[in-house]
Structure formats: structure tokens, C-alpha cells
Enzyme design. Structure first.
Site, PDB file in Angstrom:
ATOM      1  N   ASP A   1     -56.821  35.464  41.567  1.00  0.00           N
ATOM      2  CA  ASP A   1     -55.841  36.870  42.421  1.00  0.00           C
ATOM      3  C   ASP A   1     -54.354  36.129  42.650  1.00  0.00           C
ATOM      4  OD1 ASP A   1     -54.904  39.357  43.086  1.00  0.00           O
ATOM      5  OD2 ASP A   1     -56.941  39.590  44.562  1.00  0.00           O
TER       6      ASP A   1
ATOM      7  N   ASP B   1     -53.744  47.632  40.194  1.00  0.00           N
ATOM      8  CA  ASP B   1     -54.872  48.043  41.609  1.00  0.00           C
ATOM      9  C   ASP B   1     -55.483  49.760  41.425  1.00  0.00           C
ATOM     10  OD1 ASP B   1     -55.439  45.271  42.328  1.00  0.00           O
ATOM     11  OD2 ASP B   1     -53.673  45.711  44.385  1.00  0.00           O
TER      12      ASP B   1
HETATM   13  C1  DGJ Z   1     -55.853  42.441  45.146  1.00  0.00           C
HETATM   14  C2  DGJ Z   1     -57.046  42.896  43.497  1.00  0.00           C
HETATM   15  O1  DGJ Z   1     -55.949  43.334  42.531  1.00  0.00           O
HETATM   16  C3  DGJ Z   1     -57.487  43.807  43.950  1.00  0.00           C
HETATM   17  O2  DGJ Z   1     -58.196  44.122  42.649  1.00  0.00           O
HETATM   18  C4  DGJ Z   1     -58.184  43.189  44.714  1.00  0.00           C
HETATM   19  O3  DGJ Z   1     -59.252  41.639  43.967  1.00  0.00           O
HETATM   20  C5  DGJ Z   1     -58.034  41.982  46.038  1.00  0.00           C
HETATM   21  N1  DGJ Z   1     -56.506  41.783  45.629  1.00  0.00           N
HETATM   22  C6  DGJ Z   1     -58.591  41.295  46.702  1.00  0.00           C
HETATM   23  O4  DGJ Z   1     -57.971  40.854  47.620  1.00  0.00           O
END
Ligand code: DGJ
Length: 726
Positions: free
Chosen positions: A475, A545
Site C-alpha cells: 500500500d 477503496d
Molecule cells: C488503504 C487501502 O486502499 C485499504 O484497502 C487499506 O489497506 C488501508 N489503506 C489500510 O490502511
């Protein structure tokens, strides 16, 4: 195929359906002639005769350089009569920057050209390298064109060499330049714009006079503007018409420009963002730009997308992963956020195992003092207070239930409240004396410094070495702000952002090579780094997300303009949806997520028996058709940005099987029957649509079509189509 016309010094490059042509004009300048439908090598002579000499006066004419402003060029020069944006600006020690790059030599080599430390096309049949030399400095440029006969994507990049003894400062080094002719009509520009949770919204606007520029100043390719620019000719639509695509294989700050000048022609170029960029080239040194993937389609945007999808699958995504079954994961993020312990995770794992899910992914919150987003980033050591028995306990539970285990990292980041920051505060990107700009309470590690990348490589490797981990979610949740590194002198600060990106690539390369059995998924708060550079290391990327089944249709539609569906990680989550508050049927969430690398991200223990049965059925169905996700051709049928429906279709290369997913957003009263025309089938074949118990020829299904199902809000349909013998 690349052919050189000796007589008129022309170069004609041809791929599957396109040709690209240029020649060395009387002044020794590399003049662009053509980019469009496929021509024969012999046509190059015609292009030179008909178009080449129209623009430029004789080389002996003392005023000829002022005409370069109208000359379609393969490289925009600076300060000598071409007043459009230059492709490369190299400033000498005396401060002068004017350039006149002229042809010196060329070579045609077999295969693709590797790029040092950067993603690059893994395959090509041939590469043309055209070497140009500046008349006023010791700069030499290699323009590179890699072509494959079976592909409609032409890969471009360039290298600038300092062949002299003094220093050169590269103030701009774009990756390519090309020109589109004045076709007495309006071109339109297609951008994939957006923001967090709304990535890749296609925006089409007419291309007027002046410069249209898309880009990112964020240090990564960004949610806001994908590193892609499309140019559409008049009348180009999804199924028909001509268009061009320009996609950068790069994950850092970038710029792509279309400059309509002098009444009509359009110069398109782009590469590393040039606002602060400045790279010092010492004597004998060479700077290589990232690659750009150019695509021409005479079959509308759909044709362009299919050409890009094939290219990314064949030449960019790691070959060992690209066509292999993807793990169907259960991810705990939306189920627990930071609030979990063994008990909660074990319950989810146990349920997942019963539903056919094959990998459990432990998301953010397992390490250091990470109980919220204010602490812990950088400390890649399991938090045993939270997870008694450490990762091993969770992994054992997975193994007992027949699941594999995946783990979340955010390798490029640090919280100030972390052991790493306390030990090395100077490793975060900052400028002494300036309060750092915080985002999600975190700072970015200075990946332009090798010792920082080395440390993160070691700490992440230790976790991967000591535990049975088959999957990593990588990430990245903020952008770069201060644009400063303490490791470079003042006059070299302009190298920082690109060096950061090289540091990211270095870590990605080292980790993927050191742990070849691990499947790496990319992520940047969703699709913030969804680009051809990241796909070189990560076979799939968390698309957004936003997992709402209505919004997702738009995000996946837009992302598919360039990237294959198999590269999109798509999860089913709980309702009301955490991002939009909308409730959609579980069937619809599953159907939309099946048009990608599918997975789940919800608390399975809170579902009813019916819901669990539905998920088990979805996983089983997905496993039967995921070959189409991995290898099929995508046909976009109903545009979610335009009407009340979304519909996409995957067709096998041999056209014997297809898979259709559709969604109707709102139920409407008194609706008449609407026709959905299928696409991409073989007219002559006979097909059966299982769910409709319908048999018809490809011709009928594509010509007469089928009626859209009448469904209420966010209802969906899934059709399996198979060839039947006549
Ligand atoms: C952003 C990601 O897109 C989410 O899926 C998740 O992993 C969060 N970060 C965790 O902090």
C-alpha cells in the site's frame, strides 16, 4: 516490422494494424510523417514525396530553421525556431540551452531494450534506435521505438548522452514526441480523471488551440489523473472510429501534453514531470527516460483498450502471474479496521474456508504500535500484544483450514510515532527547519536514499523469510510534498522525485526477486498508483477503496480503458457500503467484482446462512470462468456514465465462450424494451446463453441483440455464453 528506405531516408514501423513513419529531411532533421492505419513499406516513399517536403524549405535557405515551428517532429527542439514545447532541454555549463538535434545514424536491433532500474516492455520483435546529435552541444539522443508484429502498441523512450567533457543539466527529458496531422476536424482529448474513491473517470473534451496538459505533481501517478492521454478523431466512439492512446509506463510525477499549434497539427509528448526536474549529466553519462506505450486503433476506444490489455498481459505484467489463477482472498480491512485480535481473525478464517476462499489477507494494523493510523508505520515487527503467538498463530489457523496467508505492508511510509522514526528522523522526506506536511498522520520515507531502501528491504524480507506468506498487499497512502532530499546538493534537488521513483522500483524488484513465490498486489489508497510501471511488479492492483457496486462499475469501466480486467483487484464488501452508504444486492456486488481479480472484504461471521451460500456459489462460479478474466477480450457494452445501465462482456480469444455482467442502476416505471447488442462474437457461430435458455447466431446476438432485463435498483445479470454445434 521496421523498414528503412535508403533512398529517401525513411523509416516505416508497422505493428499488427498500424504504421508509423518518419524520415530524415534535407536539413538532417527527423521529420514525422504518419501514424495511422497500416501501410506497406513502399508507401514510405509516397509519404516523403507528398508530405515531407511540403513543410520545410530547402536546407540551404538561411531562414529554414524558422520553419521548424511547422515541421511535425520526432523530437521537439529548443530555441531555434520551433516554439512549441521542447521534448528535451539540455543546458550547458555556460547556461545556453538552444538545440538542433540532427540525424547521425541508426540501427535496428532484435528484441526489446532493457531499461536500467525501470519497468520496460519485456518483449518486442525489433527496436529501432535513431541517434541524433546536437549541433551546439555534446548532447546525443537515442530515440527508441520497439515494435511487435502482433501488437498495436509501439513502445517509445529516449536516452540522452553527454558525449563531451563538461556538465549538462537536463531540464526536461520527456520520453517521446509525435505529431498528429491537421485533419480539418476536431480532435478530442480523453483523460482518466478522478480522486480517491472515484478513480479513472473518462472525460472527453475538444482539443482546442494551445496546450492540454495532464499530469501529477504528487510524486506518484495519482488518483486524480491516470498517466494516460487519449486523442480521438471526430466520430470516434466505443466501437468505431480512430483514436490514439499514450500511456506512460511510469509511477512517478509525470506530464503528458497535447499541443495544438499553428492552426492544426497536434504535438503529443510526455514523460517525467518537468516543473522541478533537473538532472545533471556528467561527462560520458547517459540518462534514460521511462517508456511510453503508444497505441493506434481504428476500432474505436474498445479496440484501443483490447490492444493495451494484450500489451500489458504479454509484455508488462510478470509472466509467471499473468495467466495463473489469482488467489480469491478474504481481506479483514473493512471487517475490523485496526480493531482485531486472534479470536476475530480466526472466526473470519474459519468461515472463509467453508466458502471456498483460498487466501486470508491480514491488512493494516498487525505491526509495531499500530492500533490506529497515528503510529507504527515503519516498524515491520508483529505486535504480539494484539496477536498472541504472532503471525505464526494466524498462519497456523489458516493452514489448519486450508487457506494461504497474505500480509499488508506500506513500505514507503513512516509515522513519527514509530521506532524507525525515532532512530532515523532524517530518513523521512523533510526540510530541516520546515514543519513537514502530514497526511494520514504519516510522512514518506526518502527512497532516493539507498540506505533507506536497504533498511526497508531487510525489515520486510525478515517478515517474509520467517513466515509462510504467499501474498503481499503493498500500500501507499499519501503523496510526496516537500520534494527535498538531504542527500543531494542544492543544484541536484531536481533529481529527487525521479530518484524516489527509482528507489520504489528498486525495492519492488528486490522483493519480488527475493520472494518469487509471493504474489504482490499493488495499492495506493485504492488506485492512486495504477499505472504501467507498477504493473511490471504487481500483477494486480487494488482498483479503488470504493467498493460500492454502482460506483465500482464506473471505476472499473474507466480503468479498463487502458488496463486489463485481470489487473484490477475487486472486492465484495458489506452493505450499507462504507464509502457511499448505499445498499446493493449481494448478487450484484459479486457480479461486478467477478469482472476482475475477485475477492471479499467483510466480516463473514456476521452474514446470514443465505448470504454465505451466495458467496460460496459466487466463488465456485468464478473459478469456472476466471480463464476469461485472465485471457479474454473485453467488450464494453453499456456505459455507466451515460445511462441507467452498465454492461461488460468478456470473450475468449477463440470466440467460443463469453461472459456478460450487467447492472441496472434504477428501476423505472413503464419502461419499454431496450436492446442490448452484444459484441465481439463470431457472426457465423451458434451460441447458447445459459441463463436465458436462448440459442442464436453471433450475427443475431450482435445485430438484433437481446433485451435488457427489467430489474429494480442495482439489480444485475450474469450470462454465460457458449458455442453450440449446429
Ligand atoms: C488503504 C487501502 O486502499 C485499504 O484497502 C487499506 O489497506 C488501508 N489503506 C489500510 O490502511
Amino acid at each position: 516490422m521496421i523498414s528503412f528506405g535508403k533512398q529517401e531516408k525513411s523509416f516505416l514501423i508497422s505493428g499488427k494494424h498500424y504504421s508509423y513513419c518518419m524520415y530524415v529531411n534535407a536539413a538532417g532533421l527527423l521529420q514525422h510523417l504518419y501514424y495511422g492505419k497500416k501501410l506497406a513499406p513502399a508507401d514510405a516513399a509516397y509519404l516523403v514525396a507528398a508530405q515531407g517536403n511540403n513543410v520545410m524549405p530547402e536546407a540551404g535557405d538561411p531562414n529554414y530553421e524558422m520553419a521548424t515551428d511547422r515541421m511535425p517532429a520526432e523530437l521537439g527542439s529548443f530555441g531555434r525556431g520551433d516554439f512549441r514545447t521542447a521534448t528535451v532541454i539540455a543546458t550547458r555549463e555556460d547556461g545556453a540551452s538552444m538545440s538542433r538535434f540532427r540525424y547521425r545514424s541508426h540501427q535496428i536491433v532484435k528484441g526489446a531494450l532493457p531499461l536500467a532500474g525501470m519497468p520496460c516492455a519485456r518483449k518486442a520483435d525489433e527496436t529501432l534506435i535513431l541517434t541524433l546529435k546536437d549541433d551546439f552541444s555534446d548532447a546525443e539522443i537515442d530515440l527508441r521505438y520497439s515494435v511487435s508484429e502482433g501488437s498495436d502498441v509501439l513502445v517509445r523512450s529516449l536516452a540522452v548522452r553527454n558525449a563531451g567533457k563538461g556538465k549538462l543539466s537536463l531540464r526536461r527529458a520527456f520520453s517521446f514526441c509525435t505529431e498528429l496531422p491537421d485533419v480539418c476536424g476536431t480532435y478530442s482529448a480523453l483523460r482518466l480523471a478522478g480522486e480517491w474513491g472515484q478513480e479513472c473517470t473518462p472525460c472527453v473534451t475538444p482539443l482546442g488551440e494551445g496546450i492540454l496538459r495532464v499530469g501529477s505533481l504528487r510524486g506518484y501517478s495519482s488518483h486524480e489523473m491516470n498517466p494516460f492521454l487519449g486523442i480521438l478523431t471526430e466520430g470516434c466512439g466505443e466501437r468505431t472510429g480512430e483514436c490514439y492512446g499514450f500511456a506512460l509506463l511510469y509511477s512517478g510525477s509525470y506530464a503528458l501534453e497535447a499541443e495544438r499549434a499553428n492552426g492544426g497539427t497536434v504535438r503529443v509528448q510526455g514523460g517525467i514531470e518537468d516543473t522541478l526536474f533537473c538532472w545533471t549529466l556528467g561527462a560520458g553519462e547517459t540518462f534514460e527516460t521511462p517508456q511510453a506505450a503508444l497505441c493506434f486503433s481504428a476500432e474505436g476506444l474498445g479496440g484501443m483498450s483490447r490492444a493495451y490489455h494484450d500489451f500489458f498481459r504479454e509484455a508488462i505484467i510478470p509472466p509467471k502471474n499473468v495467466y495463473a489463477h489469482r488467489p480469491v482472498v478474504i481481506n479483514n480491512w473493512e471487517a475490523t479496521y485496526f480493531d482485531f485480535d486472534n479470536e476475530k481473525l480466526f472466526a473470519i478464517i474459519d468461515e472463509a474456508a467453508k466458502l471456498g476462499i483460498d487466501t486470508f489477507v491480514l491488512d493494516d494494523g498487525w505491526f509495531g504500535s499500530r492500533n490506529n493510523d497515528r503510529a507504527g508505520l515503519g516498524d515491520w515487527v508483529v505486535n504480539e500484544k494484539k496477536l498472541a503467538g504472532g503471525l505464526k498463530a494466524v498462519i497456523n489457523r489458516c493452514k489448519q483450514r486450508g487457506l494461504k496467508f497474505g500480509l499488508w505492508f506500506e513500505p514507503e511510509m513512516v509515522n513519527e510515532d514509530s521506532d524507525l522514526y525515532r532512530a532515523h528522523p532524517d530518513w523521512a522526506i523533510c526540510k530541516a527547519g520546515v514543519e513537514p506536511c502530514r497526511s494520514r498522520n504519516q510522512l514518506v520515507l526518502d527512497f532516493s536514499r539507498k540506505e533507506v531502501v536497504d533498511h526497508i528491504f531487510e525489515s520486510v524480507s525478515k517478515v517474509l523469510r520467517e513466515n509462510e506468506i504467499s501474498y503481499v498487499k503493498w500500500d501507499k497512502n499519501r503523496c510526496i510534498t516537500e520534494n527535498f532530499t538531504a542527500s543531494l546538493p542544492a543544484e541536484r534537488q531536481g533529481e529527487f522525485l525521479h530518484r524516489y521513483t527509482l528507489g520504489f522500483y528498486d525495492l519492488a524488484k528486490r522483493l519480488t526477486e527475493a520472494f518469487p513465490h509471493v504474489f504482490f498486489e499493488g495499492c495506493a489508497g485504492g488506485g492512486g498508483r495504477f499505472d504501467g510501471g507498477a504493473l511490471y511488479y504487481f500483477p494486480q492492483i487494488w482498483t479503488s477503496d470504493d467498493t460500492d457496486a454502482l460506483e465500482r462499475t464506473k471505476i472499473q469501466w474507466g480503468t479498463s480503458v487502458v488496463y486489463p480486467v485481470s489487473s484490477m483487484s475487486c472486492h465484495v464488501s458489506i452493505c450499507p457500503n462504507h464509502q457511499t452508504g448505499r445498499t446493493t444486492p449481494l448478487q450484484t456486488r459479486g457480479a461486478v467484482a467477478s469482472l476482475g481479480a475477485t475477492g471479499y472484504e467483510l466480516d463473514l461471521t456476521k452474514l446470514s446462512a443465505e448470504e454465505k451460500a451466495e458467496i460460496a456459489a459466487q466463488v465456485a462460479r468464478y473459478r469456472k470462468m476466471d480463464g476469461l478474466v485472465l485471457q479474454g477480450d473485453l467488450y464494453r457494452l453499456a456505459d455507466p456514465f451515460r445511462g441507467n445501465y452498465f454492461c461488460e462482456m468478456l470473450v475468449s480469444k477463440d470466440k467460443r465462450k463469453a461472459y456478460i455482467v450487467g447492472e441496472r442502476f434504477r428501476g423505472v416505471p413503464n419502461e419499454h424494451d431496450r436492446v442490448l447488442r452484444l459484441f465481439g462474437l463470431d457472426e457465423e457461430k451458434l451460441y447458447h446463453i445459459r441463463e436465458l435458455s436462448l440459442t442464436a447466431s453471433g450475427k443475431a446476438l450482435m445485430g438484433a441483440g437481446v433485451f435488457y432485463p427489467r430489474l429494480s435498483d442495482c439489480g444485475s445479470w450474469v450470462w454465460h455464453i457458449e458455442e453450440v454445434k449446429r
